[in-house]
Design a protein around this motif. Structure first.
Motif, PDB file in Angstrom:
ATOM      1  N   GLU A  11      14.210  31.929  30.295  1.00  0.00           N
ATOM      2  CA  GLU A  11      14.851  32.502  29.310  1.00  0.00           C
ATOM      3  C   GLU A  11      16.293  32.709  28.683  1.00  0.00           C
ATOM      4  O   GLU A  11      16.339  32.824  27.234  1.00  0.00           O
ATOM      5  CB  GLU A  11      14.235  33.662  29.834  1.00  0.00           C
ATOM      6  N   LEU A  12      17.037  32.546  29.584  1.00  0.00           N
ATOM      7  CA  LEU A  12      18.373  32.416  28.974  1.00  0.00           C
ATOM      8  C   LEU A  12      18.421  30.970  27.820  1.00  0.00           C
ATOM      9  O   LEU A  12      19.439  30.639  26.705  1.00  0.00           O
ATOM     10  CB  LEU A  12      19.273  32.488  29.721  1.00  0.00           C
ATOM     11  N   GLN A  13      18.307  29.470  28.724  1.00  0.00           N
ATOM     12  CA  GLN A  13      18.265  28.339  27.654  1.00  0.00           C
ATOM     13  C   GLN A  13      17.182  28.516  26.367  1.00  0.00           C
ATOM     14  O   GLN A  13      18.352  28.191  25.929  1.00  0.00           O
ATOM     15  CB  GLN A  13      17.639  27.142  29.008  1.00  0.00           C
ATOM     16  N   PHE A  29      14.265  34.412  39.090  1.00  0.00           N
ATOM     17  CA  PHE A  29      14.828  34.353  38.606  1.00  0.00           C
ATOM     18  C   PHE A  29      15.195  32.910  37.907  1.00  0.00           C
ATOM     19  O   PHE A  29      14.914  32.900  37.388  1.00  0.00           O
ATOM     20  CB  PHE A  29      16.225  34.368  39.127  1.00  0.00           C
ATOM     21  N   LEU A  30      14.772  32.000  38.969  1.00  0.00           N
ATOM     22  CA  LEU A  30      15.437  30.821  38.481  1.00  0.00           C
ATOM     23  C   LEU A  30      13.593  29.987  38.050  1.00  0.00           C
ATOM     24  O   LEU A  30      14.561  29.611  36.598  1.00  0.00           O
ATOM     25  CB  LEU A  30      15.081  29.716  40.076  1.00  0.00           C
ATOM     26  N   MET A  81      21.346  40.451  30.861  1.00  0.00           N
ATOM     27  CA  MET A  81      23.121  39.733  31.184  1.00  0.00           C
ATOM     28  C   MET A  81      23.451  39.169  29.329  1.00  0.00           C
ATOM     29  O   MET A  81      24.476  38.838  29.215  1.00  0.00           O
ATOM     30  CB  MET A  81      22.371  38.737  32.037  1.00  0.00           C
ATOM     31  N   ILE A  82      22.836  38.677  28.894  1.00  0.00           N
ATOM     32  CA  ILE A  82      23.462  38.451  27.612  1.00  0.00           C
ATOM     33  C   ILE A  82      24.720  39.587  27.364  1.00  0.00           C
ATOM     34  O   ILE A  82      26.050  39.523  26.516  1.00  0.00           O
ATOM     35  CB  ILE A  82      22.792  37.775  26.731  1.00  0.00           C
ATOM     36  N   SER A  83      24.024  40.777  26.922  1.00  0.00           N
ATOM     37  CA  SER A  83      24.525  41.988  27.062  1.00  0.00           C
ATOM     38  C   SER A  83      26.218  42.124  27.570  1.00  0.00           C
ATOM     39  O   SER A  83      27.065  42.704  26.961  1.00  0.00           O
ATOM     40  CB  SER A  83      24.155  42.519  26.471  1.00  0.00           C
ATOM     41  N   PHE A 107      22.279  29.470  28.083  1.00  0.00           N
ATOM     42  CA  PHE A 107      22.726  28.959  29.070  1.00  0.00           C
ATOM     43  C   PHE A 107      22.292  27.243  28.881  1.00  0.00           C
ATOM     44  O   PHE A 107      20.929  27.223  28.180  1.00  0.00           O
ATOM     45  CB  PHE A 107      21.498  29.341  30.635  1.00  0.00           C
ATOM     46  N   ARG A 108      23.294  26.119  30.052  1.00  0.00           N
ATOM     47  CA  ARG A 108      22.153  24.696  30.264  1.00  0.00           C
ATOM     48  C   ARG A 108      21.424  25.360  30.191  1.00  0.00           C
ATOM     49  O   ARG A 108      20.538  24.924  31.491  1.00  0.00           O
ATOM     50  CB  ARG A 108      23.067  24.205  30.714  1.00  0.00           C
TER      51      ARG A 108
END
Length: 431
Positions: free
Chosen positions: A409-411, A402-403, A376-378, A416-417
């Motif tokens: 992981e994104l945080q 996902f949640l 996703m980041i890529s 991500f916030r």
């Protein structure tokens, strides 16, 4: 990045509803939707998004028989659902699909305006033009409007709705009991709209929520879509199959927004993606294979027929999918490149339908939570998009994974916030 969750109890994958990890909840159970919405809110997602169609697909073979036998269906009317969720959630944005072809601006302005009050500024509306003759027949018409005409109507529809919201100035209602003045007469005015599709006097009979108007969302990728969305949309949900295509689309679309006299950085581009998540990369690939094995060919064929507004039952399933460029009267922007790719790969009609049933031509991110987060980041870094509309392949297992695993992981990676720092959808999206 910004993240929206596509709210569904059946998932996007057309075999997902058959998987053992999928929900057995009644598709009309508000408690099930509220549970998912609150989990998305705990993860601090920008918004939940409710899609909609106004008919059971009957394009394939001229009846609903193939559709109802092969696909999950049945979901609440979107604004009714959002009305309930507006008081069952506190911070997350709430967005729903409205057809500009089969509704009237005054009704829409009034309903959305009311829910925006209930949610205290957390509302978004996805203005779509609808796709099929089946929808037209449910609203007293023999056939669906042609592509250009329905987008002309959509542009005027959006303009009227927004004009109705502006028909009240923010300080119109003074409610002065001593003077006996409820509202200032020069602060509530008719709009006197006289257009090609609508003649509407106004004003609206309810005041707007003063802190934040509803966010306008549009979904699509066609030229007609881009022309209208570049003038009006604040968020768009395009179908972008690769990061390279996404980069080209983002560049061209932001140029169009600038030509329309708007700030191109004030439109959020959130394409759909299908995260197939498991504890490890190998388990995620196995899970995807399990889902794929549950697809019935008719599920893809009926979905494609309805969305294209063209009956695919007239073609042999075991032969190369035909060139349908001149036949598609529904969602052209999505299907023209998809069919061109299928023909280039030499896929039969059945193989194309099975491929479409996996992800509806959205990109799939398959792997462990860390792998999916990196993918996703890529995409964001390579394409210039602002984030994603997360479309789970099945529910609730995929939502939970996902949640509860990808979002952390994104945080952790700073993408991500961790918490909300505002109360309205406009604030979440930086608009």
């Amino acid at each position: 990045m910004h993240l929206a969750l596509f709210l569904t109890l059946s998932g996007l994958h057309l075999g997902g509803w058959r998987h053992t990890s999928s929900s057995h909840a009644d598709p009309m159970d508000i408690r099930a939707y509220a549970s998912l919405a609150r989990k998305a809110e705990q993860a601090a997602l920008d918004m939940i998004f409710v899609a909609d169609k106004l008919a059971i697909d009957s394009t394939y073979g001229g009846s609903i028989e193939a559709t109802v036998s092969s696909r999950a269906m049945g979901s609440p009317e979107p604004l009714t659902l959002l009305s309930a969720l507006s008081v069952l959630t506190d911070r997350i944005g709430l967005a729903a699909t409205i057809s500009t072809t089969y509704t009237e601006p005054y009704h829409v302005a009034r309903m959305l305006g009311s829910i925006n009050h209930y949610s205290r500024g957390r509302l978004g509306w996805n203005a779509v033009t609808s796709v099929s003759d089946g929808e037209a027949r449910n609203f007293g018409r023999k056939s669906h409007l042609e592509h250009a005409e329905r987008y002309d109507r959509a542009a005027e529809f959006i303009n009227v709705v927004q004009s109705l919201w502006r028909s009240w100035k923010p300080d119109a209602a003074v409610r002065d009991r001593d003077l006996g003045v409820y509202a200032l007469t020069d602060h509530i005015n008719p709009i006197h709209h006289e257009g090609q599709h609508f003649q509407i006097e106004g004003p609206l009979n309810v005041p707007p929520y003063p802190e934040a108007a509803p966010i306008l969302i549009q979904a699509g990728v066609s030229e007609h879509f881009s022309d209208v969305a570049s003038r009006y949309a604040e968020v768009i949900f395009p179908v972008l199959t690769t990061s390279a295509r996404a980069h080209d689309f983002v560049t061209n679309f932001r140029d169009k927004v600038a030509l329309a006299g708007r700030d191109p950085n004030k439109v959020r581009i959130l394409p759909g993606c299908v995260p197939v998540v498991a504890e490890t990369d190998s388990r995620a690939k196995k899970f995807q294979a399990e889902l794929d094995a549950l697809i019935q060919p008719l599920a893809g064929l009926t979905f494609m027929s309805g969305s294209m507004n063209h009956d695919l039952s007239q073609y042999p399933q075991d032969e190369l999918i035909p060139d349908l460029n001149s036949e598609i009267r529904g969602s052209r922007g999505r299907f023209l490149p998809f069919i061109a790719d299928a023909r280039a790969k030499g896929l039969t009609l059945e193989q194309t339908a099975l491929s479409y049933a996996r992800d509806l031509s959205f990109p799939s991110f398959v792997g462990s939570p860390a792998t999916v987060a990196d993918q996703m980041i890529s995409w964001v870094n390579e394409s210039g998009i602002d984030g994603f509309t997360i479309i789970p392949p099945n529910c609730p297992a995929s939502d939970n994974l996902f949640l509860e695993s990808v979002v952390p992981e994104l945080q952790r990676k700073g993408a991500f916030r961790r918490n909300y720092d505002g109360k309205t959808l406009r604030h979440h999206l930086g608009l």
